[in-house]
Motif scaffolding. Sequence first.
Motif, PDB file in Angstrom:
ATOM      1  N   UNK A  37       6.841 -61.632   2.155  1.00 19.20           N
ATOM      2  CA  UNK A  37       5.798 -60.750   1.627  1.00 19.20           C
ATOM      3  C   UNK A  37       4.628 -60.703   2.608  1.00 19.20           C
ATOM      4  N   UNK A  38       3.970 -59.530   2.716  1.00 15.57           N
ATOM      5  CA  UNK A  38       2.880 -59.388   3.696  1.00 15.57           C
ATOM      6  C   UNK A  38       1.738 -60.370   3.493  1.00 15.57           C
TER       7      UNK A  38
ATOM      8  N   UNK B 212       5.364 -55.844  11.122  1.00 15.24           N
ATOM      9  CA  UNK B 212       5.429 -54.404  10.830  1.00 15.24           C
ATOM     10  C   UNK B 212       5.172 -54.153   9.343  1.00 15.24           C
ATOM     11  N   UNK B 213       5.778 -54.985   8.500  1.00 10.02           N
ATOM     12  CA  UNK B 213       5.596 -54.859   7.053  1.00 10.02           C
ATOM     13  C   UNK B 213       4.154 -55.179   6.664  1.00 10.02           C
ATOM     14  N   UNK B 214       3.567 -56.195   7.329  1.00 10.68           N
ATOM     15  CA  UNK B 214       2.189 -56.588   6.998  1.00 10.68           C
ATOM     16  C   UNK B 214       1.183 -55.492   7.354  1.00 10.68           C
ATOM     17  N   UNK B 215       1.596 -54.580   8.231  1.00  5.61           N
ATOM     18  CA  UNK B 215       0.733 -53.461   8.621  1.00  5.61           C
ATOM     19  C   UNK B 215       0.888 -52.269   7.664  1.00  5.61           C
ATOM     20  N   UNK B 216       1.686 -52.451   6.614  1.00  2.16           N
ATOM     21  CA  UNK B 216       1.812 -51.411   5.597  1.00  2.16           C
ATOM     22  C   UNK B 216       3.106 -50.618   5.640  1.00  2.16           C
ATOM     23  N   UNK B 217       3.962 -50.885   6.613  1.00  3.16           N
ATOM     24  CA  UNK B 217       5.219 -50.138   6.727  1.00  3.16           C
ATOM     25  C   UNK B 217       6.291 -50.757   5.836  1.00  3.16           C
ATOM     26  N   UNK B 218       7.303 -49.950   5.507  1.00  2.96           N
ATOM     27  CA  UNK B 218       8.441 -50.436   4.735  1.00  2.96           C
ATOM     28  C   UNK B 218       9.729 -49.844   5.316  1.00  2.96           C
ATOM     29  N   UNK B 219      10.878 -50.453   5.032  1.00  7.72           N
ATOM     30  CA  UNK B 219      12.148 -49.904   5.530  1.00  7.72           C
ATOM     31  C   UNK B 219      12.379 -48.494   4.990  1.00  7.72           C
ATOM     32  N   UNK B 220      13.135 -47.698   5.729  1.00  9.14           N
ATOM     33  CA  UNK B 220      13.437 -46.328   5.310  1.00  9.14           C
ATOM     34  C   UNK B 220      14.708 -46.301   4.469  1.00  9.14           C
ATOM     35  N   UNK B 221      14.697 -45.468   3.434  1.00 16.71           N
ATOM     36  CA  UNK B 221      15.884 -45.307   2.586  1.00 16.71           C
ATOM     37  C   UNK B 221      16.847 -44.328   3.253  1.00 16.71           C
ATOM     38  N   UNK B 222      18.074 -44.778   3.440  1.00 14.40           N
ATOM     39  CA  UNK B 222      19.087 -43.911   4.052  1.00 14.40           C
ATOM     40  C   UNK B 222      20.333 -43.769   3.188  1.00 14.40           C
TER      41      UNK B 222
END
Length: 433
Positions: free
Chosen positions: A329-330, A372-382
């Motif tokens: 978790x971030x 990357x996640x802590x900067x607000x990004x999340x994985x993309x749904x594919x």
Amino acid sequence: MSTSEGSSGHSAGDFAAVAPETKKQSKAKVSRTSMILWHAHQNDVVAVRKLLEEDGALVNARDYDSRTPLHVASLHGLIDVAKCLIDFGADVNSFDRWKNTPLADAEGAKKHSMIELLKSRGGLSYGQSGSHFEPKPVPPPLPKKCDWEIDPTELDFSHSSIIGKGSFGEIVKAGWRGTPVAVKRILPSLSDDRLVIQDFRHEVNLLVKLRHPNIVQFLGAVTDRKPLMLITEYLRGGDLHQYLKGKGALSPARAVSFALDIARGMAYLHNEPNVIIHRDLKPRNVLLVNSSADHLKVGDFGLSKLIKVKNSHDVYQMTGETGSYRYMAPEVFKHRKYDKKVDVFSFAMILYEMLEGDAPLSHHEPYEAAKYVSEGHRPMFRAKGYTQELRALTEQCWAADTNKRPSFLEVLKRLEKIKETLPAEHHWNIFSS
């Protein structure tokens, strides 16, 4: 005992030794036993009654510690569930592993209404009055052996194999009284390290309290000789990481079924007032009971923290990069205060991986992924398997605002609803070892 990202907290064995049955019958029995114990724990009388109407024998179903649904209801003071079970013929004087009756559990937990009910139905106070609930566990090594202290000469390593490695030791498949078990063994070179011993004691004291169908079962420990060892059931199916590596993306029905098992185990751990935060929930620490992959358990509590909460919104004074970066978790990565919602975030990452067939942010190294996640990004749904409801649940579980993340009890309710809308898994029986 802390473990690296590549380690596994294996533990194992099916629910109990079963008389000769077909694999299908055995699998169904494990599933139904798990369900009635879970619904009894959740005080869901309607679900308990429905299961009993379908199969009356479940009224005296037993978990790994020989605890029946009535033991569970008695311990938590769930009067309506207890009455239902007794009406269906539950044995009010059945013994669990500690030779406790349901009444002994109720007395140990000071559930006065339950005590009156059980006495009125012929309940007797055998056993040790809930003695397996220790308000202040005695840290091992102990001056005298307790019921879970294992004599190391009983462990058979003649056909052992290493099934995982951690920072402070290894996990070995071995034998104990004719049964395969998983043994977490501290490296001899670290057996005198004060911090390592402290970590080991913490994990033993935590595991000895846990009993749930979706939590790896603690069997015992070697605490007064070296090497220090922690013994749990051995799960023949391996871990979820290995399973996903071989299978790729799961069908929505299979992913939701797996997610339900994980969420049930986590809801039990997060139960107040003794909240246990796992802090390292990831596919390697989720184990499959057998090669049919019909039942999952949460394992490896080396980084877990037992907290007595004063209210449900307490934020704990625990900081630092604890756990595995890819599922972290971030707020943990940023060294901020955090609470049990860190496990909900990790659960979202696992759900994503099950549906996508690929680890979250797999194109990043673990540390970079966490950053990357802590900067607000999340994985993309594919994946096509993501229904609108599953995507919404995943996004809420990994929300940056921890207050927006649902509890695991809420996650369970939503997953049950989602399950009803999905097509059934038609190829359950094709999974083989």
